[in-house]
Enzyme design. Structure first.
Site, short mmCIF file in Angstrom:
data_model
loop_
_atom_site.label_atom_id
_atom_site.label_comp_id
_atom_site.label_asym_id
_atom_site.label_seq_id
_atom_site.Cartn_x
_atom_site.Cartn_y
_atom_site.Cartn_z
N GLY A 8 0.82 -1.20 0.00
CA GLY A 8 0.00 0.00 0.00
C GLY A 8 0.86 1.25 0.00
O GLY A 8 2.08 1.18 0.09
N THR A 10 1.18 3.54 2.28
CA THR A 10 1.81 3.83 3.57
C THR A 10 2.55 2.62 4.13
O THR A 10 3.70 2.73 4.58
CB THR A 10 0.76 4.29 4.59
OG1 THR A 10 0.04 5.41 4.06
CG2 THR A 10 1.42 4.71 5.90
N ASP A 109 -5.21 -3.66 -5.42
CA ASP A 109 -5.75 -3.97 -4.10
C ASP A 109 -7.26 -4.17 -4.15
O ASP A 109 -7.81 -5.05 -3.47
CB ASP A 109 -5.40 -2.87 -3.10
CG ASP A 109 -5.82 -1.48 -3.56
OD1 ASP A 109 -6.00 -1.26 -4.78
OD2 ASP A 109 -5.95 -0.59 -2.69
N THR A 132 -4.62 4.27 3.02
CA THR A 132 -4.26 5.67 2.82
C THR A 132 -5.43 6.40 2.20
O THR A 132 -5.77 7.53 2.58
CB THR A 132 -3.01 5.77 1.92
OG1 THR A 132 -1.96 4.98 2.49
CG2 THR A 132 -2.55 7.21 1.80
#
EC number: 2.7.1.33
Length: 256
Positions: A8, A10, A109, A132
């Site tokens: 991801g 973050t 995702d 995020t």
């Protein structure tokens, strides 16, 4: 053993499966500057701590929303795991009928979550991923990926408040006690959490009307899913490993 990567903006989550069982997982910061060797040292240390032998990795699959990280991770897999990773993207088998105007625009995702959501919870459903960005994905009665909504993540919203209002502090994202607060910190926590709960409930309510189906299940995943789900009226299940499960399922589909 199967090594899965959910990358991801973050954080990235790594998991190891033996068959269909998740036996280890780790969460690390997504670092766009790290080289394959730096990831190799970090991941090898995590494996050593949990007595995982990297030579026991049979295959690797990666889902990433951060293109800049892919080169380093792919090279890590080749150099340290001695495996060419399977990468979620165009051409990979997912079994998912995507009804997006341009299916290539759907994030990896979101595809992985949809595959896992259908397999584990059936359809119709709404999948909410608190990352995020917070994504809402609608699955039809036929198991089709219809599309969805993307909202700023709760951490982004909190950070924007801190950055834009000079006298407001950065606060921990914690469950508020009330809305009539007696301190600046608690007032901010209340506004952020309850405001975000309202956003989640409203989007899900509208999405259910647009789906126009009975018994729409709502599944949440992501780091802050439990915090928000505990306050909403609309989330039925919280599944912290939904994305990892989706990666395992997609891997198996590509072995058939």
């Amino acid at each position: 053993m199967l090594l899965v990567f959910d990358v991801g903006n973050t954080n990235m989550v790594l998991g190891i499966y033996k068959g269909d069982k998740l036996v280890n997982y780790w969460r690390i910061k997504t670092d766009r500057e790290k080289t394959s060797d730096e990831y190799g040292i970090l991941i090898s240390n995590l494996f050593d701590y949990d007595n995982v032998n990297i030579s026991d990795i049979d295959d690797v699959i990666i889902s990433s929303v951060v293109p800049n990280v892919m080169h380093s991770l792919e090279n890590f897999c080749i150099k340290y795991c001695k495996k060419q990773p399977l990468i979620v993207g165009p051409g990979i088998k997912t079994g998912l009928n995507i009804k997006y105007d341009n299916p290539k625009q759907v994030g990896a995702d979101r595809i992985v979550n949809a595959v896992a959501g259908i397999e584990k919870y059936g359809a119709p459903s709404i999948l909410v991923d608190f990352g995020t960005a917070t994504t809402f994905c609608a699955i039809s009665e036929k198991g089709e990926y219809l599309g969805g909504t993307i909202a700023p993540g709760i951490k982004i919203s909190s950070e924007a408040l801190f950055q834009s209002a000079s006298k407001l502090p950065r606060v921990e994202l914690a469950k508020p006690g009330m809305t009539i607060c007696k301190s600046t910190v608690s007032a901010m926590q209340s506004g952020i959490i309850y405001g975000y709960v309202g956003l989640v409930d409203k989007i899900i309510s509208i999405m259910k009307k647009e789906l126009n189906c009975d018994d729409v299940k709502v599944i949440a995943t992501g780091g802050l899913a439990k915090l928000i789900a505990s306050e909403t009226k609309s989330i039925d299940y919280v599944d912290g490993f939904l994305t990892l499960e989706g990666l395992r399922i997609i891997y198996e589909k590509n072995q058939e």
